[in-house]
Motif scaffolding. Structure first.
Motif, short mmCIF file in Angstrom:
data_model
loop_
_atom_site.label_atom_id
_atom_site.label_comp_id
_atom_site.label_asym_id
_atom_site.label_seq_id
_atom_site.Cartn_x
_atom_site.Cartn_y
_atom_site.Cartn_z
N MET A 48 96.16 119.01 33.02
CA MET A 48 97.39 119.72 32.85
C MET A 48 97.58 120.25 31.73
SD MET A 48 100.13 119.50 34.63
CE MET A 48 101.90 119.49 34.86
N ARG A 49 97.05 119.98 30.45
CA ARG A 49 97.14 120.54 29.27
C ARG A 49 96.67 122.01 29.09
NH1 ARG A 49 96.71 118.18 23.45
NH2 ARG A 49 98.80 118.32 23.12
N ARG A 50 95.61 122.23 29.87
CA ARG A 50 94.77 123.48 29.64
C ARG A 50 95.49 124.54 30.83
NH1 ARG A 50 88.56 123.36 30.61
NH2 ARG A 50 88.32 123.74 28.31
N TRP A 51 96.18 124.01 31.77
CA TRP A 51 96.97 124.97 32.64
C TRP A 51 98.17 125.54 31.59
CZ3 TRP A 51 102.19 124.93 34.30
CH2 TRP A 51 102.63 125.83 35.02
N MET A 52 98.92 124.59 30.79
CA MET A 52 99.95 125.18 29.97
C MET A 52 99.41 126.20 29.10
SD MET A 52 102.62 123.55 30.91
CE MET A 52 103.76 123.28 29.85
N LEU A 53 98.22 126.06 28.47
CA LEU A 53 97.65 126.78 27.55
C LEU A 53 97.58 128.23 28.19
CD1 LEU A 53 94.68 124.71 25.67
CD2 LEU A 53 97.14 125.43 24.77
N TRP A 54 97.20 128.47 29.41
CA TRP A 54 97.11 129.66 30.30
C TRP A 54 98.30 130.17 30.72
CZ3 TRP A 54 92.82 132.45 29.37
CH2 TRP A 54 91.68 131.69 29.20
N ALA A 55 99.30 129.54 30.71
CA ALA A 55 100.56 129.86 31.15
C ALA A 55 101.17 131.18 30.50
CB ALA A 55 101.65 128.77 31.50
N PRO A 56 101.29 131.34 29.14
CA PRO A 56 101.84 132.52 28.55
C PRO A 56 100.82 133.69 29.01
CG PRO A 56 101.68 130.70 27.11
CD PRO A 56 100.76 130.18 28.30
N LEU A 57 99.63 133.69 28.94
CA LEU A 57 98.91 134.71 29.51
C LEU A 57 99.09 135.41 30.63
CD1 LEU A 57 96.56 136.75 28.63
CD2 LEU A 57 94.99 134.94 29.41
N ALA A 58 99.08 134.28 31.67
CA ALA A 58 99.47 134.64 33.13
C ALA A 58 100.77 135.28 33.27
CB ALA A 58 99.44 133.30 33.88
N GLY A 59 101.76 134.88 32.32
CA GLY A 59 103.27 135.48 32.40
C GLY A 59 103.16 136.87 31.89
N PHE A 60 102.29 137.18 30.80
CA PHE A 60 102.29 138.43 30.26
C PHE A 60 101.46 139.40 31.19
CE2 PHE A 60 99.70 141.57 28.09
CZ PHE A 60 100.57 142.37 27.47
N VAL A 61 100.62 138.75 31.86
CA VAL A 61 99.68 139.67 32.84
C VAL A 61 100.66 140.08 34.09
CG1 VAL A 61 97.96 139.79 34.51
CG2 VAL A 61 97.44 139.00 32.38
N LEU A 62 101.48 139.19 34.51
CA LEU A 62 102.37 139.26 35.52
C LEU A 62 103.34 140.57 35.16
CD1 LEU A 62 103.64 138.96 38.54
CD2 LEU A 62 104.88 137.07 37.40
N LEU A 63 103.86 140.36 33.95
CA LEU A 63 104.76 141.37 33.41
C LEU A 63 104.37 142.85 33.32
CD1 LEU A 63 107.62 141.81 32.41
CD2 LEU A 63 106.84 141.20 30.19
N ALA A 64 103.09 142.95 32.70
CA ALA A 64 102.33 144.11 32.74
C ALA A 64 102.11 144.64 34.22
CB ALA A 64 100.98 143.94 32.16
N VAL A 65 101.78 143.88 35.08
CA VAL A 65 101.74 144.56 36.34
C VAL A 65 103.20 145.07 36.88
CG1 VAL A 65 101.30 143.83 38.73
CG2 VAL A 65 99.52 143.15 36.88
N LEU A 66 104.20 144.29 36.69
CA LEU A 66 105.44 144.72 37.17
C LEU A 66 105.70 145.94 36.35
CD1 LEU A 66 107.22 141.54 37.45
CD2 LEU A 66 106.58 143.00 39.39
N VAL A 67 105.62 146.14 35.22
CA VAL A 67 105.96 147.34 34.39
C VAL A 67 105.08 148.45 34.97
CG1 VAL A 67 105.75 148.44 32.32
CG2 VAL A 67 106.72 146.22 32.48
N VAL A 86 103.55 148.95 37.71
CA VAL A 86 104.07 149.31 39.11
C VAL A 86 105.38 150.25 39.01
CG1 VAL A 86 104.80 148.72 41.37
CG2 VAL A 86 102.89 147.58 40.20
N GLY A 87 106.20 149.94 38.26
CA GLY A 87 107.38 150.66 38.19
C GLY A 87 107.18 151.94 37.50
N LEU A 88 106.33 152.15 36.75
CA LEU A 88 106.07 153.40 36.08
C LEU A 88 105.29 154.33 37.03
CD1 LEU A 88 104.88 152.36 32.45
CD2 LEU A 88 107.19 153.48 32.93
N LEU A 89 104.43 153.81 37.91
CA LEU A 89 103.45 154.74 38.52
C LEU A 89 104.39 155.01 39.91
CD1 LEU A 89 100.26 152.81 38.66
CD2 LEU A 89 100.77 154.89 37.34
N ARG A 90 105.29 154.24 40.16
CA ARG A 90 106.15 154.71 41.43
C ARG A 90 107.53 154.62 40.79
NH1 ARG A 90 106.11 151.15 46.44
NH2 ARG A 90 106.60 149.47 44.86
#
Length: 174
Positions: free
Chosen positions: A1-20, A22-26
């Motif tokens: 469970m602790r390992r998942w918590m370590l990767w959560a910030p990176l996953a959130g950043f990647v998700l935010l980068a993808v949304l940005v 997509v918004g810039l390309l369209r």
């Protein structure tokens, strides 16, 4: 469970980068459409913009389907649409113009250089008619039916690929 918590910030950043990305390309469509489509042309009484042509009033926009084109001599896209306006006139379309924030000599020179498809040309030095029509820039065109009701709005220059749609809107207004 602790390992998942370590990767959560990176996953959130990647998700935010993808949304940005997509918004810039369209990017969203930023076209501002007039709320006047489907309503009567507002009261207009515009002085002539050039010598030898009548100004434009609301009464001039009744009795026959017309295309009202907002333009300016300082507008580069207006130069690009000039051949299409001349072709529409040659096809029998009645066209009236509204010159926005322009000097009489500049409008005269513009028409001499790029052709004059207009029956009437009204002078709109403070953009009051432009705002009353719900226009957000130049060039912009409105199809007005015989009863003086705005039936169609074309934002931007009328280009060759737009001719069929403009002619169809004029035909629908008849």
């Amino acid at each position: 469970m602790r390992r998942w918590m370590l990767w959560a910030p990176l996953a959130g950043f990647v998700l935010l980068a993808v949304l940005v990305a997509v918004g810039l390309l369209r990017p969203a469509d930023r076209t501002v459409l007039s709320r006047m489509v489907g309503r009567p042309v507002p009261a207009l009484v515009l002085a002539p913009a050039v010598a030898g042509k009548p100004g434009l009033s609301t009464a001039d926009l009744k009795g026959e389907v017309r295309l009202v084109n907002l333009f300016a001599s300082w507008c580069a896209p207006c130069i690009a649409e000039a051949p299409q306006l001349l072709a529409l006139k040659q096809a029998g379309v009645r066209i009236d113009g509204i010159a926005l924030r322009d000097a009489r000599a500049d409008v005269t020179r513009f028409l001499a250089d790029h052709g004059d498809p207009f029956d009437h040309i009204g002078d709109d030095p403070r953009s009051t008619a432009q705002l009353a029509l719900g226009s957000s820039g130049v060039p912009e065109s409105f199809v007005v039916d015989a009863a003086g009701v705005i039936r169609h709005q074309h934002v931007g220059p009328i280009m060759p690929q737009d001719m069929d749609a403009i002619l169809a809107a004029i035909e629908d207004a008849r």
